[in-house]
Design a protein around this motif. Structure first.
Motif, PDB file in Angstrom:
ATOM      1  N   LEU A 117       1.589   3.608  -4.779  1.00  0.00           N
ATOM      2  CA  LEU A 117       1.634   2.276  -4.170  1.00  0.00           C
ATOM      3  C   LEU A 117       1.885   2.350  -2.671  1.00  0.00           C
ATOM      4  O   LEU A 117       1.289   1.593  -1.893  1.00  0.00           O
ATOM      5  CB  LEU A 117       2.725   1.439  -4.844  1.00  0.00           C
ATOM      6  CG  LEU A 117       2.418   0.976  -6.266  1.00  0.00           C
ATOM      7  CD1 LEU A 117       3.650   0.349  -6.904  1.00  0.00           C
ATOM      8  CD2 LEU A 117       1.262  -0.008  -6.268  1.00  0.00           C
ATOM      9  N   GLN A 118       2.730   3.276  -2.265  1.00  0.00           N
ATOM     10  CA  GLN A 118       3.008   3.418  -0.841  1.00  0.00           C
ATOM     11  C   GLN A 118       1.744   3.791  -0.075  1.00  0.00           C
ATOM     12  O   GLN A 118       1.437   3.214   0.980  1.00  0.00           O
ATOM     13  CB  GLN A 118       4.084   4.483  -0.633  1.00  0.00           C
ATOM     14  CG  GLN A 118       4.624   4.565   0.791  1.00  0.00           C
ATOM     15  CD  GLN A 118       5.374   3.315   1.206  1.00  0.00           C
ATOM     16  OE1 GLN A 118       6.041   2.686   0.385  1.00  0.00           O
ATOM     17  NE2 GLN A 118       5.275   2.933   2.459  1.00  0.00           N
TER      18      GLN A 118
ATOM     19  N   ALA B 254      -4.125 -10.843   2.052  1.00  0.00           N
ATOM     20  CA  ALA B 254      -5.111  -9.796   1.783  1.00  0.00           C
ATOM     21  C   ALA B 254      -5.936 -10.127   0.545  1.00  0.00           C
ATOM     22  O   ALA B 254      -7.167  -9.957   0.531  1.00  0.00           O
ATOM     23  CB  ALA B 254      -4.420  -8.448   1.617  1.00  0.00           C
ATOM     24  N   MET B 255      -5.280 -10.619  -0.510  1.00  0.00           N
ATOM     25  CA  MET B 255      -6.024 -10.976  -1.715  1.00  0.00           C
ATOM     26  C   MET B 255      -7.012 -12.097  -1.428  1.00  0.00           C
ATOM     27  O   MET B 255      -8.175 -12.046  -1.868  1.00  0.00           O
ATOM     28  CB  MET B 255      -5.058 -11.382  -2.828  1.00  0.00           C
ATOM     29  CG  MET B 255      -4.227 -10.249  -3.407  1.00  0.00           C
ATOM     30  SD  MET B 255      -5.207  -8.892  -4.136  1.00  0.00           S
ATOM     31  CE  MET B 255      -6.134  -9.760  -5.412  1.00  0.00           C
TER      32      MET B 255
ATOM     33  N   PRO C  81      -1.254   0.577   4.020  1.00  0.00           N
ATOM     34  CA  PRO C  81      -2.437  -0.069   4.588  1.00  0.00           C
ATOM     35  C   PRO C  81      -2.226  -1.530   4.973  1.00  0.00           C
ATOM     36  O   PRO C  81      -2.805  -2.003   5.963  1.00  0.00           O
ATOM     37  CB  PRO C  81      -3.488   0.066   3.481  1.00  0.00           C
ATOM     38  CG  PRO C  81      -3.071   1.275   2.723  1.00  0.00           C
ATOM     39  CD  PRO C  81      -1.570   1.252   2.747  1.00  0.00           C
ATOM     40  N   LEU C  82      -1.406  -2.258   4.216  1.00  0.00           N
ATOM     41  CA  LEU C  82      -1.184  -3.674   4.515  1.00  0.00           C
ATOM     42  C   LEU C  82       0.021  -3.912   5.416  1.00  0.00           C
ATOM     43  O   LEU C  82       0.283  -5.053   5.793  1.00  0.00           O
ATOM     44  CB  LEU C  82      -0.998  -4.467   3.213  1.00  0.00           C
ATOM     45  CG  LEU C  82      -2.223  -4.604   2.311  1.00  0.00           C
ATOM     46  CD1 LEU C  82      -1.914  -5.532   1.142  1.00  0.00           C
ATOM     47  CD2 LEU C  82      -3.436  -5.116   3.080  1.00  0.00           C
ATOM     48  N   GLY C  83       0.747  -2.868   5.774  1.00  0.00           N
ATOM     49  CA  GLY C  83       1.941  -3.043   6.594  1.00  0.00           C
ATOM     50  C   GLY C  83       3.113  -3.640   5.844  1.00  0.00           C
ATOM     51  O   GLY C  83       4.009  -4.246   6.455  1.00  0.00           O
ATOM     52  N   MET C  84       3.138  -3.449   4.527  1.00  0.00           N
ATOM     53  CA  MET C  84       4.241  -3.972   3.702  1.00  0.00           C
ATOM     54  C   MET C  84       5.394  -2.967   3.725  1.00  0.00           C
ATOM     55  O   MET C  84       5.681  -2.288   2.743  1.00  0.00           O
ATOM     56  CB  MET C  84       3.748  -4.239   2.283  1.00  0.00           C
ATOM     57  CG  MET C  84       2.697  -5.332   2.202  1.00  0.00           C
ATOM     58  SD  MET C  84       1.900  -5.455   0.560  1.00  0.00           S
ATOM     59  CE  MET C  84       3.290  -5.851  -0.503  1.00  0.00           C
TER      60      MET C  84
ATOM     61  N   PRO D  52      -9.864  -6.136   2.712  1.00  0.00           N
ATOM     62  CA  PRO D  52      -8.982  -5.096   3.234  1.00  0.00           C
ATOM     63  C   PRO D  52      -8.598  -4.044   2.194  1.00  0.00           C
ATOM     64  O   PRO D  52      -8.150  -2.959   2.554  1.00  0.00           O
ATOM     65  CB  PRO D  52      -7.757  -5.876   3.713  1.00  0.00           C
ATOM     66  CG  PRO D  52      -7.791  -7.150   2.947  1.00  0.00           C
ATOM     67  CD  PRO D  52      -9.235  -7.469   2.734  1.00  0.00           C
ATOM     68  N   LEU D  53      -8.760  -4.369   0.917  1.00  0.00           N
ATOM     69  CA  LEU D  53      -8.347  -3.435  -0.132  1.00  0.00           C
ATOM     70  C   LEU D  53      -9.499  -2.971  -1.007  1.00  0.00           C
ATOM     71  O   LEU D  53      -9.529  -1.824  -1.433  1.00  0.00           O
ATOM     72  CB  LEU D  53      -7.285  -4.095  -1.023  1.00  0.00           C
ATOM     73  CG  LEU D  53      -5.963  -4.468  -0.366  1.00  0.00           C
ATOM     74  CD1 LEU D  53      -5.097  -5.247  -1.339  1.00  0.00           C
ATOM     75  CD2 LEU D  53      -5.233  -3.231   0.124  1.00  0.00           C
ATOM     76  N   MET D  54     -10.437  -3.856  -1.303  1.00  0.00           N
ATOM     77  CA  MET D  54     -11.476  -3.553  -2.284  1.00  0.00           C
ATOM     78  C   MET D  54     -12.709  -4.389  -1.988  1.00  0.00           C
ATOM     79  O   MET D  54     -12.703  -5.267  -1.123  1.00  0.00           O
ATOM     80  CB  MET D  54     -10.955  -3.832  -3.696  1.00  0.00           C
ATOM     81  CG  MET D  54     -10.646  -5.296  -3.947  1.00  0.00           C
ATOM     82  SD  MET D  54      -9.784  -5.621  -5.512  1.00  0.00           S
ATOM     83  CE  MET D  54      -8.083  -5.631  -4.929  1.00  0.00           C
TER      84      MET D  54
END
Length: 353
Positions: A167-168, A240-241, A174-177, A251-253
């Motif tokens: 997850l990291q 992002a979603m 990637p999302l800056g979380m 941004p993810l998929m």
């Protein structure tokens, strides 16, 4: 104070939670956000950097890597548990598919207090493997944390890394979380953290350790519970979603993969489920009355929730500690629905202005 803050202040005064943080926004950013109350009833004021035990909001986050793996050609939704985890061969769960696990249609019972008889991770996962099925796979939606414990193990098996590391690397960085993590009490950084429940099993009011007892036995890192996060990080995830819907590449998929993940896949069954996410049920949805039928999200037992509506390009994240000091407090269900209605209308009014 705006209407959303006043609403939450009113429900805090009624004892539903000691504190809350919220954010409302679109794929482009946050429109409104705020905090109310205190981290515990006798604690410090809630601040925007406070951590909240996400509880089952962990579930759709923890299985996002499986969607990334699907895009990389490493798995497909018809793959079975036994394909990944050889210990399940010859069991009644061997042929349950990823699709069925992700939609809670695998027949695996939910609400199992396995921590009461299992003292180690190995013992608890053996107990999960030995649970008799309650339904024929694919015929009924039964919400089951145990199924997502299995999904967490599958993520680790395919990736060859811990769920935490996966997850990291694939999501949080990637999302800056930067403030979404497991086991915050074990981290070098000190965080303000919302208290949850007084736990007779642990003989303390829990703060900074996962509320879910089964997750405690699993070491605080699991596919069904264990993540802590801030309202800012949850806003980043929701944005992002939303950016995937209508996009060829988000941004993810891929947009098509996001549509697959967030679509309603249990039409004709008793509850509406997407892949990892909740879809919107016709009645009694935590999304309230105004979010569209294509909206999706997830709730957490501790009083947390995120909900997204791609048709309206709207998200609402609400983090509370409604189990503090006790879980005998069902009002959050109604509070969520009304809060979502207010947030939807506030954003619609802003758009008209």
């Amino acid at each position: 104070m705006n209407k959303l803050t006043r609403f939450l202040e009113d429900w805090r005064d009624r004892g539903v939670f000691s504190g809350a943080a919220f954010a409302v926004g679109t794929s482009h950013g946050v429109l409104e956000q705020g905090t109310v109350g205190t981290l515990a009833w006798d604690g410090e004021p809630v601040t925007p950097d406070a951590l909240w035990d996400l509880a089952s909001v962990t579930k759709p986050i923890a299985v996002l890597p499986l969607i990334f793996m699907l895009e990389q050609g490493e798995l497909c939704l018809d793959d079975t548990i036994a394909h990944f985890l050889t210990d399940y061969k010859g069991t009644d769960k061997a042929d349950i598919t990823l699709f069925q696990l992700l939609t809670h249609t695998g027949g695996i019972p939910g609400q199992q207090p396995l921590y009461q008889s299992c003292g180690t991770r190995e013992q608890l996962m053996t107990a999960v493997r030995n649970l008799p099925l309650r339904h024929k796979p694919g015929t009924y939606v039964e919400y089951t944390s145990q199924g997502f414990m299995i999904l967490g193990d599958i993520v680790e098996k395919v990736a060859g890394q811990s769920l935490e590391a996966v997850l990291q690397g694939t999501l949080f960085e990637p999302l800056g979380m930067s403030d979404t993590l497991f086991n915050p009490r074990l981290q070098a950084k000190t965080y303000p953290i919302a208290a949850t429940e007084y736990c007779a099993w642990r003989k303390e009011t829990v703060c900074g350790e996962v509320h879910d007892e089964n997750a405690v036995v699993l070491g605080g890192v699991a596919g069904h519970a264990g993540l802590f996060s801030t309202i800012g990080d949850m806003s980043l995830l929701c944005q992002a979603m939303l950016r995937h819907h209508g996009a060829v590449q988000g941004p993810l998929m891929q947009g098509s993969t996001a549509k697959l993940m967030t679509g309603h896949h249990t039409a004709g069954l008793n509850l509406a489920r997407a892949l990892g996410w909740q879809a919107k049920d016709r009645n009694d949805s935590p999304a309230g009355d105004l979010f569209s039928p294509s909206s999706y999200g997830h709730t957490g037992f501790t009083g947390t929730s995120v909900w997204m509506d791609p048709e309206a390009d709207l998200f609402v994240a609400l983090l509370t500690n409604r189990v503090h000091p006790t879980r005998a407090n069902p009002a959050i269900k109604r509070v969520r629905a009304m809060f979502h209605n207010l947030a939807y209308l506030a954003c619609a009014k802003r758009g008209q202005g």
